[in-house]
Scaffold this motif. Structure first.
Motif, PDB file in Angstrom:
ATOM      1  N   ASP A 191       1.055  -1.057   0.007  1.00  0.00           N
ATOM      2  CA  ASP A 191      -0.136  -0.109  -0.219  1.00  0.00           C
ATOM      3  C   ASP A 191       0.672   1.488   0.070  1.00  0.00           C
ATOM      4  OD1 ASP A 191       1.394  -0.411   2.521  1.00  0.00           O
ATOM      5  OD2 ASP A 191      -1.011  -0.141   3.756  1.00  0.00           O
ATOM      6  N   THR A 192       2.012   1.318  -0.070  1.00  0.00           N
ATOM      7  CA  THR A 192       3.151   1.936  -0.207  1.00  0.00           C
ATOM      8  C   THR A 192       4.015   2.684  -1.265  1.00  0.00           C
ATOM      9  OG1 THR A 192       3.019   1.936   2.195  1.00  0.00           O
ATOM     10  CG2 THR A 192       4.930   3.082   1.557  1.00  0.00           C
ATOM     11  N   LEU A 193       3.868   3.954  -1.485  1.00  0.00           N
ATOM     12  CA  LEU A 193       4.565   4.780  -2.888  1.00  0.00           C
ATOM     13  C   LEU A 193       5.344   5.385  -2.393  1.00  0.00           C
ATOM     14  CD1 LEU A 193       5.754   4.226  -5.470  1.00  0.00           C
ATOM     15  CD2 LEU A 193       3.749   5.627  -6.066  1.00  0.00           C
ATOM     16  N   SER A 194       6.872   5.119  -1.571  1.00  0.00           N
ATOM     17  CA  SER A 194       8.064   6.101  -1.206  1.00  0.00           C
ATOM     18  C   SER A 194       8.777   6.763  -2.477  1.00  0.00           C
ATOM     19  CB  SER A 194       8.713   5.512  -0.359  1.00  0.00           C
ATOM     20  OG  SER A 194       9.968   6.326   0.355  1.00  0.00           O
ATOM     21  N   MET A 195       7.471   8.581  -1.934  1.00  0.00           N
ATOM     22  CA  MET A 195       8.747   8.839  -3.725  1.00  0.00           C
ATOM     23  C   MET A 195       8.726  10.423  -3.266  1.00  0.00           C
ATOM     24  SD  MET A 195       7.145   8.049  -6.897  1.00  0.00           S
ATOM     25  CE  MET A 195       5.213   8.451  -7.166  1.00  0.00           C
ATOM     26  N   GLY A 196       9.394  11.310  -3.506  1.00  0.00           N
ATOM     27  CA  GLY A 196       9.692  12.981  -2.921  1.00  0.00           C
ATOM     28  C   GLY A 196       9.747  13.116  -2.417  1.00  0.00           C
ATOM     29  N   MET A 197      11.182  14.279  -2.043  1.00  0.00           N
ATOM     30  CA  MET A 197      11.690  14.701  -1.536  1.00  0.00           C
ATOM     31  C   MET A 197      11.687  16.778  -0.868  1.00  0.00           C
ATOM     32  SD  MET A 197      15.340  12.549  -2.200  1.00  0.00           S
ATOM     33  CE  MET A 197      16.615  14.114  -3.108  1.00  0.00           C
ATOM     34  N   SER A 198      12.488  16.821  -0.611  1.00  0.00           N
ATOM     35  CA  SER A 198      11.989  18.683  -0.417  1.00  0.00           C
ATOM     36  C   SER A 198      11.776  18.978  -1.466  1.00  0.00           C
ATOM     37  CB  SER A 198      13.350  19.279   0.272  1.00  0.00           C
ATOM     38  OG  SER A 198      13.269  18.965   2.075  1.00  0.00           O
ATOM     39  N   ALA A 199      12.769  18.922  -2.604  1.00  0.00           N
ATOM     40  CA  ALA A 199      12.701  19.622  -4.000  1.00  0.00           C
ATOM     41  C   ALA A 199      11.672  19.332  -4.774  1.00  0.00           C
ATOM     42  CB  ALA A 199      13.655  20.262  -4.526  1.00  0.00           C
ATOM     43  N   ASP A 200      10.373  18.079  -4.781  1.00  0.00           N
ATOM     44  CA  ASP A 200      10.040  17.657  -4.960  1.00  0.00           C
ATOM     45  C   ASP A 200       8.580  17.037  -5.022  1.00  0.00           C
ATOM     46  OD1 ASP A 200      11.946  15.211  -5.088  1.00  0.00           O
ATOM     47  OD2 ASP A 200      11.962  15.165  -6.669  1.00  0.00           O
ATOM     48  N   TYR A 201       8.621  16.977  -3.240  1.00  0.00           N
ATOM     49  CA  TYR A 201       7.352  16.264  -2.907  1.00  0.00           C
ATOM     50  C   TYR A 201       6.039  16.164  -2.961  1.00  0.00           C
ATOM     51  CZ  TYR A 201       6.490  19.719   0.948  1.00  0.00           C
ATOM     52  OH  TYR A 201       5.828  21.018   0.804  1.00  0.00           O
ATOM     53  N   PRO A 202       5.965  17.820  -3.574  1.00  0.00           N
ATOM     54  CA  PRO A 202       4.505  18.410  -4.022  1.00  0.00           C
ATOM     55  C   PRO A 202       3.982  17.420  -5.391  1.00  0.00           C
ATOM     56  CG  PRO A 202       4.979  19.841  -3.706  1.00  0.00           C
ATOM     57  CD  PRO A 202       6.184  18.714  -4.000  1.00  0.00           C
ATOM     58  N   GLN A 203       4.832  17.482  -6.067  1.00  0.00           N
ATOM     59  CA  GLN A 203       4.937  16.500  -7.225  1.00  0.00           C
ATOM     60  C   GLN A 203       4.780  14.550  -7.236  1.00  0.00           C
ATOM     61  OE1 GLN A 203       7.409  19.165  -7.114  1.00  0.00           O
ATOM     62  NE2 GLN A 203       6.405  20.649  -8.245  1.00  0.00           N
ATOM     63  N   ALA A 204       5.419  14.516  -6.836  1.00  0.00           N
ATOM     64  CA  ALA A 204       4.911  13.470  -6.202  1.00  0.00           C
ATOM     65  C   ALA A 204       4.482  12.409  -5.655  1.00  0.00           C
ATOM     66  CB  ALA A 204       6.845  13.051  -5.087  1.00  0.00           C
ATOM     67  N   VAL A 205       3.695  13.735  -4.756  1.00  0.00           N
ATOM     68  CA  VAL A 205       2.647  13.591  -4.200  1.00  0.00           C
ATOM     69  C   VAL A 205       1.272  13.782  -5.411  1.00  0.00           C
ATOM     70  CG1 VAL A 205       0.967  14.390  -2.578  1.00  0.00           C
ATOM     71  CG2 VAL A 205       2.466  14.345  -2.046  1.00  0.00           C
ATOM     72  N   SER A 206       1.203  14.397  -6.530  1.00  0.00           N
ATOM     73  CA  SER A 206       0.011  14.660  -7.151  1.00  0.00           C
ATOM     74  C   SER A 206       0.127  13.786  -8.460  1.00  0.00           C
ATOM     75  CB  SER A 206       0.686  16.130  -7.886  1.00  0.00           C
ATOM     76  OG  SER A 206       1.360  15.749  -8.482  1.00  0.00           O
ATOM     77  N   ALA A 207       1.350  12.506  -8.331  1.00  0.00           N
ATOM     78  CA  ALA A 207       1.657  11.732  -8.633  1.00  0.00           C
ATOM     79  C   ALA A 207       0.838   9.878  -8.265  1.00  0.00           C
ATOM     80  CB  ALA A 207       2.461  11.367  -9.676  1.00  0.00           C
ATOM     81  N   GLY A 208       0.826  10.097  -6.856  1.00  0.00           N
ATOM     82  CA  GLY A 208       0.620   9.027  -6.341  1.00  0.00           C
ATOM     83  C   GLY A 208       1.272   8.693  -5.081  1.00  0.00           C
ATOM     84  N   ALA A 209       2.277   9.284  -4.608  1.00  0.00           N
ATOM     85  CA  ALA A 209       3.222   8.990  -3.285  1.00  0.00           C
ATOM     86  C   ALA A 209       2.111   8.984  -2.121  1.00  0.00           C
ATOM     87  CB  ALA A 209       4.231  10.089  -3.363  1.00  0.00           C
ATOM     88  N   THR A 210       2.498   8.200  -1.586  1.00  0.00           N
ATOM     89  CA  THR A 210       2.029   7.758  -0.069  1.00  0.00           C
ATOM     90  C   THR A 210       2.819   8.500   1.317  1.00  0.00           C
ATOM     91  OG1 THR A 210       2.338   5.591   0.501  1.00  0.00           O
ATOM     92  CG2 THR A 210       0.461   6.269  -1.104  1.00  0.00           C
ATOM     93  N   LEU A 211       3.731   8.366   1.011  1.00  0.00           N
ATOM     94  CA  LEU A 211       4.940   8.799   2.134  1.00  0.00           C
ATOM     95  C   LEU A 211       6.458   9.825   1.610  1.00  0.00           C
ATOM     96  CD1 LEU A 211       6.605   6.399   4.416  1.00  0.00           C
ATOM     97  CD2 LEU A 211       7.749   7.881   2.861  1.00  0.00           C
ATOM     98  N   VAL A 212       6.113  10.789   1.652  1.00  0.00           N
ATOM     99  CA  VAL A 212       7.253  11.846   1.086  1.00  0.00           C
ATOM    100  C   VAL A 212       8.927  11.302   2.042  1.00  0.00           C
ATOM    101  CG1 VAL A 212       5.924  12.958  -0.317  1.00  0.00           C
ATOM    102  CG2 VAL A 212       6.509  14.077   2.490  1.00  0.00           C
ATOM    103  N   ARG A 213      10.004  11.929   1.877  1.00  0.00           N
ATOM    104  CA  ARG A 213      11.047  11.553   2.276  1.00  0.00           C
ATOM    105  C   ARG A 213      11.543  13.363   2.627  1.00  0.00           C
ATOM    106  NH1 ARG A 213      11.317   7.446  -1.664  1.00  0.00           N
ATOM    107  NH2 ARG A 213      13.192   8.634  -2.293  1.00  0.00           N
TER     108      ARG A 213
END
Ligand SMILES: *Cc1c(COP(=O)(O)O)cnc(C)c1O
Length: 233
Positions: A191-213
């Motif tokens: 159930d987890t998709l870990s992607m996105g860091m300080s510079a790009d976590y909003p883009q990662a979440v809009s694509a479907g990240a469930t956990l941002v680092r």
């Protein structure tokens, strides 16, 4: 209520959740190179999940902060000879990318502990310099993990190539989201998709990240960022 980097990022994650109609992504606070005192300060503000890159560095903090019952995620590359330490001291490992590591983590996860939560790291941009398996290796690795009672397959992790413009990471994030949907069709627990860091976590979440680092946006610039990489991983 005073605004802190933590409260700002959490409210941004709430806004993104409202915009996408999905539950808010979980925030993993990346504390590599940060002293235990900085982790404790963030924990005092309510943050529970912390990410570390280097096993050796993390062990000292995990021991020092044991009373706080935090959740520890290993997000850096894991050498097989560190698998026993990782399996004994972390709650999650995000960087599983080969059979040998699956077998070692399963072998060393203590029987008294809950199963180790495992993410398969995918080298989505096919960069030679990076770790992670290829997209076609995900399903065979998933089967190997799912067969291990000491491991729990929770999903996928990626570190796409960094771009000046974070919008340019969207295709990689979307490709990861498609892979995770495929995986979850066979393994509902993934159930987890870990992607996105300080510079790009909003883009990662809009694509479907469930956990941002997120590290530097929470803690500020890392101390020793210009120092050479630690010898121990
Ligand atoms: C350091 C690191 C992060 C956090 O990076 P920031 O840019 O500081 O947010 C996230 N994921 C991994 C794998 C890292 O190594």
């Amino acid at each position: 209520m005073s605004t802190t980097p933590l409260s700002l990022i959490l409210s941004r994650l709430q806004q993104l959740a409202a915009a996408t109609g999905r539950p808010a992504a979980q925030l993993l606070a990346v504390s590599k190179t940060q002293p235990a005192a900085s982790v404790a300060a963030l924990a005092a503000q309510g943050q529970r999940a912390f990410g570390e890159n280097y096993v050796q560095e993390a062990l000292a903090k995990i021991a020092e902060l044991a009373d706080l019952s935090l959740e520890w995620h290993l997000i850096g590359h894991l050498q097989s000879n560190k698998a026993e330490l990782a399996a004994s001291h972390f709650d999650w490992v995000h960087s599983v990318d080969r059979d040998k590591l699956v077998d070692a983590l399963a072998r060393y996860r203590p029987a008294a502990a809950t199963p180790l939560n495992v993410l398969i790291q995918v080298n989505i941009d096919d960069e030679h310099s990076k770790h992670g398996c290829t997209p076609s290796q995900v399903m065979p690795l998933a089967a190997r993990i799912a067969a291990q009672p000491r491991l729990r397959l929770r999903g996928l992790m990626a570190i796409p190539a960094a771009h000046e413009d974070p919008q340019l990471s969207l295709p990689a994030f979307q490709a990861m989201a498609a892979l995770q949907r495929q995986l979850q069709a066979s393994y509902p627990q993934a159930d987890t998709l870990s992607m996105g860091m300080s510079a790009d976590y909003p883009q990662a979440v809009s694509a479907g990240a469930t956990l941002v680092r997120v590290g530097s946006a929470l803690f500020g610039a890392r101390p020793g960022k210009t120092a050479p990489a630690p010898a121990h991983n």
